[in-house]
Write a protein that holds these residues in place. Structure first.
Motif, short mmCIF file in Angstrom:
data_model
loop_
_atom_site.label_atom_id
_atom_site.label_comp_id
_atom_site.label_asym_id
_atom_site.label_seq_id
_atom_site.Cartn_x
_atom_site.Cartn_y
_atom_site.Cartn_z
N PHE A 81 0.85 -1.19 0.00
CA PHE A 81 0.00 0.00 0.00
C PHE A 81 0.88 1.24 0.00
O PHE A 81 1.87 1.30 0.71
CB PHE A 81 -0.91 -0.01 1.23
N GLU A 82 0.54 2.21 -0.80
CA GLU A 82 1.33 3.43 -0.92
C GLU A 82 0.63 4.60 -0.25
O GLU A 82 -0.57 4.79 -0.44
CB GLU A 82 1.59 3.76 -2.39
N LEU A 109 0.65 14.68 12.81
CA LEU A 109 1.10 14.22 11.49
C LEU A 109 -0.06 14.27 10.50
O LEU A 109 -1.21 14.15 10.90
CB LEU A 109 1.58 12.77 11.56
N VAL A 110 0.29 14.42 9.24
CA VAL A 110 -0.69 14.24 8.17
C VAL A 110 -0.33 12.93 7.49
O VAL A 110 0.82 12.73 7.08
CB VAL A 110 -0.64 15.40 7.16
N ILE A 111 -1.31 12.03 7.41
CA ILE A 111 -1.12 10.73 6.77
C ILE A 111 -2.24 10.59 5.75
O ILE A 111 -3.41 10.53 6.10
CB ILE A 111 -1.17 9.58 7.79
N GLU A 112 -1.87 10.57 4.48
CA GLU A 112 -2.86 10.44 3.41
C GLU A 112 -2.46 9.31 2.49
O GLU A 112 -1.31 9.27 2.05
CB GLU A 112 -2.95 11.75 2.62
N PRO A 113 -3.41 8.47 2.15
CA PRO A 113 -4.70 8.27 2.79
C PRO A 113 -4.51 7.82 4.25
O PRO A 113 -3.38 7.57 4.65
CB PRO A 113 -5.35 7.17 1.96
N PRO A 114 -5.59 7.75 5.02
CA PRO A 114 -5.46 7.39 6.44
C PRO A 114 -4.73 6.05 6.63
O PRO A 114 -4.68 5.23 5.71
CB PRO A 114 -6.91 7.29 6.92
N GLN A 116 -3.63 2.46 7.19
CA GLN A 116 -4.27 1.20 6.86
C GLN A 116 -4.24 0.27 8.07
O GLN A 116 -3.40 0.41 8.95
CB GLN A 116 -3.55 0.54 5.67
N ARG A 117 -5.14 -0.67 8.08
CA ARG A 117 -5.21 -1.63 9.18
C ARG A 117 -3.87 -2.37 9.29
O ARG A 117 -3.34 -2.84 8.30
CB ARG A 117 -6.33 -2.61 8.92
N GLY A 118 -3.32 -2.42 10.48
CA GLY A 118 -2.05 -3.10 10.71
C GLY A 118 -0.85 -2.17 10.67
O GLY A 118 0.18 -2.48 11.23
N LEU A 155 6.62 5.14 9.89
CA LEU A 155 5.44 4.33 9.65
C LEU A 155 5.89 2.88 9.54
O LEU A 155 6.78 2.56 8.75
CB LEU A 155 4.75 4.77 8.36
N LEU A 156 5.32 2.02 10.38
CA LEU A 156 5.67 0.60 10.41
C LEU A 156 4.53 -0.23 9.85
O LEU A 156 3.36 0.07 10.11
CB LEU A 156 5.95 0.14 11.84
N ASP A 157 4.87 -1.29 9.10
CA ASP A 157 3.84 -2.17 8.58
C ASP A 157 3.47 -3.21 9.64
O ASP A 157 3.99 -3.18 10.76
CB ASP A 157 4.28 -2.82 7.27
N ALA A 158 2.59 -4.12 9.29
CA ALA A 158 2.10 -5.13 10.24
C ALA A 158 3.22 -6.02 10.76
O ALA A 158 3.11 -6.57 11.85
CB ALA A 158 1.01 -5.98 9.59
N GLN A 159 4.32 -6.16 10.01
CA GLN A 159 5.44 -6.99 10.45
C GLN A 159 6.44 -6.20 11.29
O GLN A 159 7.46 -6.73 11.71
CB GLN A 159 6.16 -7.61 9.24
#
Length: 194
Positions: A81-82, A109-114, A116-118, A155-159
């Motif tokens: 996801f970008e 912070l501004v995060i666009e798009p919001p 993502q889950r995880g 920003l960290l991903d689910a892993q």
């Protein structure tokens, strides 16, 4: 209670027997006359139990086991996801916190798009993680020391892998000192507006 402990001990021994290749043998499940379940390597009248292989971690090789225990990265054909925007908008770069704020600031912070889950965000102050990963875009910092500080969000991903980092923001903090005569928090200071 002792039956539960005994069962746990048996299960622990059973796992150890399966984990050590030299002791690998078929395992059988029996129920004795009192209704207790017993595991053994003797067939008798029991039914054979096929156990799944278990992962054995060498405690002396903690670094290698930690890296091998991490889930693998997504396959190259699966696009990640970008995010189009990920940055700290408050405080602004080069902003100074006045003495009256006592080193307390809210980081937005501004995060666009919001998010993502995880996905989660962590905040670093002067390179050190100050806020652990959360699914938020607002962090509260308190009691920052006098001087210059560098803020950066990751920003960290689910892993738990860092996917993005904001450009760093420099923040200057002024703190009151009882040694300064003009300090508004110094009880000996006269307020000319009184």
């Amino acid at each position: 209670m002792t039956e539960i402990r005994a069962m746990r001990a048996w299960m622990g021994c059973l796992i150890l027997m399966v984990a050590v290749p030299a002791l690998a043998a078929p395992i059988y499940r029996h129920v004795d006359a009192d209704g207790n379940v017993v595991y053994s390597d003797e067939p008798k009248t029991g039914e054979r139990v096929d156990l799944k292989p278990i992962t054995v971690v060498d405690p002396g090789d903690a670094g290698a086991s930690a890296s091998s225990a991490r889930p693998s990265a997504p396959a190259p054909d699966t696009p990640a996801f970008e995010y189009s925007r990920f940055e700290i908008v408050s405080p602004q770069n080069g902003q100074t916190l006045p003495t009256g704020q006592a080193g307390n600031v809210q980081v937005r912070l501004v995060i666009e798009p919001p998010l993502q889950r995880g996905d989660r965000v962590q905040l670093r102050v002067d390179g050190e993680i100050r806020q652990s990963p959360l699914q938020t875009n607002v962090f509260a910092l308190s009691q920052l020391e006098r001087g210059e500080h560098r803020l950066q969000a990751e920003l960290l991903d689910a892993q738990g892998q860092v996917r993005l980092a904001t450009p760093p923001v420099t923040l200057y903090v002024q703190r009151a000192s009882v040694h300064l005569p003009a300090n508004p928090n110094n009880p000996g200071t006269r307020n000319p507006n009184r």
